[in-house]
Design a protein around this motif. Structure first.
Motif, PDB file in Angstrom:
ATOM      1  N   LEU A 166       5.494   4.205  14.840  1.00 51.64           N
ATOM      2  CA  LEU A 166       5.545   3.466  15.921  1.00 51.64           C
ATOM      3  C   LEU A 166       3.779   4.519  16.337  1.00 51.64           C
ATOM      4  CD1 LEU A 166       7.834   2.597  17.415  1.00 51.64           C
ATOM      5  CD2 LEU A 166       7.035   1.176  16.289  1.00 51.64           C
ATOM      6  N   ILE A 167       2.949   3.569  16.394  1.00 46.40           N
ATOM      7  CA  ILE A 167       1.466   3.880  16.837  1.00 46.40           C
ATOM      8  C   ILE A 167       0.967   2.973  17.995  1.00 46.40           C
ATOM      9  CG2 ILE A 167       0.676   5.212  14.500  1.00 46.40           C
ATOM     10  CD1 ILE A 167      -1.531   3.203  14.102  1.00 46.40           C
ATOM     11  N   ASP A 168       0.170   3.722  18.523  1.00 40.56           N
ATOM     12  CA  ASP A 168      -0.853   2.616  19.567  1.00 40.56           C
ATOM     13  C   ASP A 168      -1.850   3.014  19.410  1.00 40.56           C
ATOM     14  OD1 ASP A 168      -1.325   1.391  21.986  1.00 40.56           O
ATOM     15  OD2 ASP A 168      -0.419   2.412  23.473  1.00 40.56           O
ATOM     16  N   ALA A 169      -2.560   2.153  18.044  1.00 39.92           N
ATOM     17  CA  ALA A 169      -4.074   1.696  18.060  1.00 39.92           C
ATOM     18  C   ALA A 169      -4.319   1.626  19.110  1.00 39.92           C
ATOM     19  CB  ALA A 169      -3.841   1.424  16.990  1.00 39.92           C
ATOM     20  N   THR A 170      -3.784   0.716  20.516  1.00 41.68           N
ATOM     21  CA  THR A 170      -5.111  -0.245  21.472  1.00 41.68           C
ATOM     22  C   THR A 170      -5.236   1.010  21.917  1.00 41.68           C
ATOM     23  OG1 THR A 170      -3.247  -2.762  21.087  1.00 41.68           O
ATOM     24  CG2 THR A 170      -4.815  -1.693  23.152  1.00 41.68           C
ATOM     25  N   ILE A 207      -6.036   0.604   9.408  1.00 44.07           N
ATOM     26  CA  ILE A 207      -5.447   0.756   9.105  1.00 44.07           C
ATOM     27  C   ILE A 207      -5.880   2.538   8.112  1.00 44.07           C
ATOM     28  CG2 ILE A 207      -7.705   0.784   6.213  1.00 44.07           C
ATOM     29  CD1 ILE A 207      -8.272  -2.007   7.466  1.00 44.07           C
ATOM     30  N   GLY A 208      -6.780   2.938   8.952  1.00 42.61           N
ATOM     31  CA  GLY A 208      -6.725   4.565   8.752  1.00 42.61           C
ATOM     32  C   GLY A 208      -5.298   4.919   8.833  1.00 42.61           C
ATOM     33  N   ALA A 209      -4.377   4.752   9.409  1.00 44.64           N
ATOM     34  CA  ALA A 209      -2.821   5.329   9.395  1.00 44.64           C
ATOM     35  C   ALA A 209      -2.390   5.137   8.465  1.00 44.64           C
ATOM     36  CB  ALA A 209      -1.923   5.010  11.011  1.00 44.64           C
ATOM     37  N   LEU A 210      -1.762   3.827   8.122  1.00 43.69           N
ATOM     38  CA  LEU A 210      -1.261   3.414   6.999  1.00 43.69           C
ATOM     39  C   LEU A 210      -2.054   4.156   5.549  1.00 43.69           C
ATOM     40  CD1 LEU A 210       0.114   1.374   5.454  1.00 43.69           C
ATOM     41  CD2 LEU A 210      -1.630  -0.078   5.187  1.00 43.69           C
ATOM     42  N   ALA A 211      -3.481   4.206   5.747  1.00 44.30           N
ATOM     43  CA  ALA A 211      -4.112   5.578   4.537  1.00 44.30           C
ATOM     44  C   ALA A 211      -3.836   6.926   4.595  1.00 44.30           C
ATOM     45  CB  ALA A 211      -5.525   5.523   4.623  1.00 44.30           C
ATOM     46  N   GLY A 212      -3.222   7.342   6.026  1.00 45.19           N
ATOM     47  CA  GLY A 212      -2.582   8.192   5.985  1.00 45.19           C
ATOM     48  C   GLY A 212      -0.969   8.606   5.554  1.00 45.19           C
ATOM     49  N   THR A 213      -0.314   7.522   5.118  1.00 43.95           N
ATOM     50  CA  THR A 213       1.240   7.526   4.707  1.00 43.95           C
ATOM     51  C   THR A 213       1.405   8.344   3.565  1.00 43.95           C
ATOM     52  OG1 THR A 213       0.976   5.035   4.476  1.00 43.95           O
ATOM     53  CG2 THR A 213       2.133   5.992   6.604  1.00 43.95           C
ATOM     54  N   LYS A 226      -4.939  10.456  11.983  1.00 40.63           N
ATOM     55  CA  LYS A 226      -4.700  11.600  12.664  1.00 40.63           C
ATOM     56  C   LYS A 226      -2.836  10.790  13.696  1.00 40.63           C
ATOM     57  CE  LYS A 226      -8.552  13.871  13.126  1.00 40.63           C
ATOM     58  NZ  LYS A 226     -10.124  14.472  14.070  1.00 40.63           N
ATOM     59  N   MET A 227      -2.900  10.340  13.658  1.00 36.56           N
ATOM     60  CA  MET A 227      -1.423   9.656  14.430  1.00 36.56           C
ATOM     61  C   MET A 227      -0.263  10.012  13.631  1.00 36.56           C
ATOM     62  SD  MET A 227      -3.341   6.405  16.034  1.00 36.56           S
ATOM     63  CE  MET A 227      -1.858   5.758  18.203  1.00 36.56           C
ATOM     64  N   LEU A 228      -0.518  10.541  12.832  1.00 34.49           N
ATOM     65  CA  LEU A 228       0.994  10.102  11.729  1.00 34.49           C
ATOM     66  C   LEU A 228       1.701  11.579  11.765  1.00 34.49           C
ATOM     67  CD1 LEU A 228       0.495   8.373   8.480  1.00 34.49           C
ATOM     68  CD2 LEU A 228       1.615   8.046  10.842  1.00 34.49           C
TER      69      LEU A 228
END
Length: 93
Positions: free
Chosen positions: A29-33, A50-56, A91-93
């Motif tokens: 769960l990320i607060d991208a907004t 998209i960046g967070a998904l790439a980070g996974t 960086k959010m992960l």
């Protein structure tokens, strides 16, 4: 629509987390907004995700591939902020 009309209550964040845990072995769960607003552009929330998904590492995309694609399809003055948003997502992960 049911929430807007008052027929249903919006679930709490804890309820949402519990539902996700029941449905998926992994979830984030990320607060991208909120991050997009910090970058002064709420529209960037999709790039942050998209960046967070790439980070996974669950999708075959990395920063180099993302940068290559936006270089082909995006005006030069928009590229850096999109790369910044992509990096913020990682960086959010």
């Amino acid at each position: 629509m049911g929430v807007i009309t008052g027929e249903f209550a919006y679930p709490s964040l804890d309820e949402i987390k519990i539902s996700f845990e029941k449905l998926a072995a992994k979830n984030w769960l990320i607060d991208a907004t909120a991050v997009a607003v910090e970058l002064d552009n709420p529209v960037l929330s999709n790039i942050i995700m998209i960046g967070a998904l790439a980070g996974t590492s669950l999708m075959p995309i990395d920063r180099r591939a993302f940068e290559k694609e936006i270089t082909k399809s995006m005006p030069a003055d928009k590229r850096q902020i999109n790369l910044t948003a992509f990096d913020a997502g990682i960086k959010m992960l």
